[in-house]
Design a protein around this motif. Structure first.
Motif, PDB file in Angstrom:
ATOM      1  N   ILE A  34     -47.601  -5.734 -14.561  1.00 50.26           N
ATOM      2  CA  ILE A  34     -47.765  -5.866 -16.012  1.00 50.26           C
ATOM      3  C   ILE A  34     -47.969  -7.333 -16.386  1.00 50.26           C
ATOM      4  N   GLY A  35     -47.249  -8.223 -15.746  1.00 53.39           N
ATOM      5  CA  GLY A  35     -47.445  -9.659 -15.988  1.00 53.39           C
ATOM      6  C   GLY A  35     -48.851 -10.106 -15.626  1.00 53.39           C
ATOM      7  N   ASP A  36     -49.366  -9.618 -14.495  1.00 55.84           N
ATOM      8  CA  ASP A  36     -50.738  -9.956 -14.090  1.00 55.84           C
ATOM      9  C   ASP A  36     -51.749  -9.402 -15.096  1.00 55.84           C
ATOM     10  N   MET A  37     -51.515  -8.179 -15.582  1.00 55.07           N
ATOM     11  CA  MET A  37     -52.416  -7.574 -16.575  1.00 55.07           C
ATOM     12  C   MET A  37     -52.450  -8.410 -17.849  1.00 55.07           C
ATOM     13  N   ARG A  38     -51.296  -8.806 -18.312  1.00 54.49           N
ATOM     14  CA  ARG A  38     -51.224  -9.632 -19.533  1.00 54.49           C
ATOM     15  C   ARG A  38     -51.914 -10.980 -19.330  1.00 54.49           C
ATOM     16  N   ALA A  39     -51.731 -11.561 -18.159  1.00 54.22           N
ATOM     17  CA  ALA A  39     -52.335 -12.869 -17.883  1.00 54.22           C
ATOM     18  C   ALA A  39     -53.861 -12.802 -17.946  1.00 54.22           C
TER      19      ALA A  39
END
Length: 158
Positions: A34-39
């Motif tokens: 999820i962090g990678d998606m947001r980034a």
């Protein structure tokens, strides 16, 4: 008495086999993905995963095929359809784009929904489709076992 023993043995055998093929869901991997998606500005897909995370427990690692926020905002996904939507945009194994690129055109791979298959159309990195959706952003999720790629459309099935 022997019939009961046979029944118990078959039950334990089925339970042991199911436990060996399904591993527990790792929340750390999900949060990293999820962090990678947001980034990479896939906020809508990340939000859907977080909504599902509170109600359902996936049992394997996936490759998510993520429509961008513009595509998601144009679709009508109700709260009770989130899990089905996410699973229809998933392949039930983690695959980098390099792995996907080895599938020849016409290959069918399973989606996260057992009754739906994803057809690969491989004409190289700049022209790679999963059903009707072109992969436009490869290898978004790199911080976890979960892999994800951005697509330009909501995936449609025949």
């Amino acid at each position: 008495m022997s019939l009961q023993c046979l029944f118990m043995f078959l039950f334990l055998l089925a339970f042991a086999e199911s436990q060996s093929t399904i591993h527990p869901f790792n929340h750390t991997d999900l949060q990293a993905a999820i962090g990678d998606m947001r980034a990479k500005s896939f906020y809508g897909f990340a939000m859907l995963l977080q909504m599902l995370n509170g109600t359902s427990q996936p049992t394997r690692d996936f490759t998510f095929l993520m429509p961008d926020d513009r595509e998601l905002s144009a679709s009508a996904i109700s709260a009770d359809q989130i899990e089905e939507f996410l699973l229809s945009h998933a392949i039930p194994m983690p695959l980098y784009f390099y792995d996907l690129s080895h599938f020849p055109t016409g290959t069918l791979v399973p989606s996260g929904i057992s009754s739906r298959m994803i057809r690969i159309h491989n004409r190289g990195r700049g022209d790679f489709f999963v059903n009707n959706a072109q992969i436009v952003s490869a290898n978004i999720c790199l911080s976890s076992v979960i892999k994800c790629h951005g697509v330009d459309a909501i995936i449609e099935y025949d």
